[in-house]
Motif scaffolding. Sequence first.
Motif, PDB file in Angstrom:
ATOM      1  N   LEU A 171       0.835  -0.884   0.239  1.00 26.64           N
ATOM      2  CA  LEU A 171       0.183   0.358   0.057  1.00 26.64           C
ATOM      3  C   LEU A 171       0.621   1.032   0.288  1.00 26.64           C
ATOM      4  O   LEU A 171       1.458   1.633   0.861  1.00 26.64           O
ATOM      5  CB  LEU A 171      -0.881   0.242   1.256  1.00 26.64           C
ATOM      6  N   THR A 172       0.984   1.775  -0.921  1.00 26.75           N
ATOM      7  CA  THR A 172       1.856   3.417  -1.393  1.00 26.75           C
ATOM      8  C   THR A 172       0.974   4.098  -1.167  1.00 26.75           C
ATOM      9  O   THR A 172       0.199   4.624  -1.538  1.00 26.75           O
ATOM     10  CB  THR A 172       2.285   2.958  -2.981  1.00 26.75           C
ATOM     11  N   VAL A 173       1.688   5.134  -0.890  1.00 20.87           N
ATOM     12  CA  VAL A 173       1.525   6.314   0.015  1.00 20.87           C
ATOM     13  C   VAL A 173       2.318   7.603  -0.727  1.00 20.87           C
ATOM     14  O   VAL A 173       2.753   7.529   0.197  1.00 20.87           O
ATOM     15  CB  VAL A 173       1.070   6.917   1.359  1.00 20.87           C
ATOM     16  N   SER A 174       1.459   7.935  -1.802  1.00 16.37           N
ATOM     17  CA  SER A 174       2.562   8.857  -2.413  1.00 16.37           C
ATOM     18  C   SER A 174       2.083  10.122  -3.039  1.00 16.37           C
ATOM     19  O   SER A 174       3.061  11.024  -3.298  1.00 16.37           O
ATOM     20  CB  SER A 174       3.260   8.170  -4.137  1.00 16.37           C
ATOM     21  N   GLY A 175       1.265  10.304  -2.992  1.00 15.81           N
ATOM     22  CA  GLY A 175       0.726  11.503  -2.800  1.00 15.81           C
ATOM     23  C   GLY A 175       0.978  12.363  -2.179  1.00 15.81           C
ATOM     24  O   GLY A 175       0.680  12.141  -1.556  1.00 15.81           O
ATOM     25  N   SER A 176       1.243  13.326  -2.770  1.00 16.91           N
ATOM     26  CA  SER A 176       1.651  14.853  -2.191  1.00 16.91           C
ATOM     27  C   SER A 176       0.370  14.708  -0.775  1.00 16.91           C
ATOM     28  O   SER A 176      -1.109  15.186  -1.396  1.00 16.91           O
ATOM     29  CB  SER A 176       1.185  16.005  -2.384  1.00 16.91           C
ATOM     30  N   GLY A 177       0.843  14.581   0.553  1.00 17.59           N
ATOM     31  CA  GLY A 177      -0.634  14.941   1.528  1.00 17.59           C
ATOM     32  C   GLY A 177      -1.099  13.993   1.412  1.00 17.59           C
ATOM     33  O   GLY A 177      -2.820  14.314   2.261  1.00 17.59           O
ATOM     34  N   ALA A 178      -1.138  13.417   0.874  1.00 16.32           N
ATOM     35  CA  ALA A 178      -2.000  11.315   0.964  1.00 16.32           C
ATOM     36  C   ALA A 178      -2.166  10.601   2.378  1.00 16.32           C
ATOM     37  O   ALA A 178      -1.207  11.181   3.236  1.00 16.32           O
ATOM     38  CB  ALA A 178      -1.363  10.591  -0.336  1.00 16.32           C
TER      39      ALA A 178
END
Length: 181
Positions: free
Chosen positions: A68-75
């Motif tokens: 589970l990748t959290v890559s978006g700015s502010g995600a």
Amino acid sequence: LDATTGSWGLDSGRIDNGTIELMEGATLEVTSNSDNRLSGVTLDADLDLAASSATLRLTGGVTINGTLTVSGSGARLNSDTTRTIDGAGTIAFVGTSGSERRLFVEGGTTVTLGENLTVRGGRARIGGRFFVSGNSSVTNLGTIIADVPGQTLRIDMEGTGTFTNEGLVQAAGGILTLSKD
């Protein structure tokens, strides 16, 4: 989801119980809608919160066997109830610019990171709350690794919230900070 069903978007949606599998290039795209939820789900796939401010609320037991990748700015991932995030997978905080990626633990709850789970990356923060005020706690039974050069992975508990480590926490090329606001 597969090539026949195509990719799906989660936008103010909820997936309850069962297993999520993504095959043949299909994706599940998570938007910035604060009502996106997984509850009682096993994630047997890779999922990326790539949108800016992508939000995924975990409201029941969740098992992660993929990445589970959290890559978006502010995600952000939000743990809404006391639970264990289990599985043999990885939560990866990825990105060297934009706002921090977060794992929020909502007020009055405790999230336990399972013994076979790895949380890794940088430019990220574990702890704090977004929707519900109150003290929250994190218990780590697995592995937390700050491994992005020049980036910080923060474990940051607010108020009287606690961080308990019964697993491994290490800096391996990145910067690791433990703090209490």
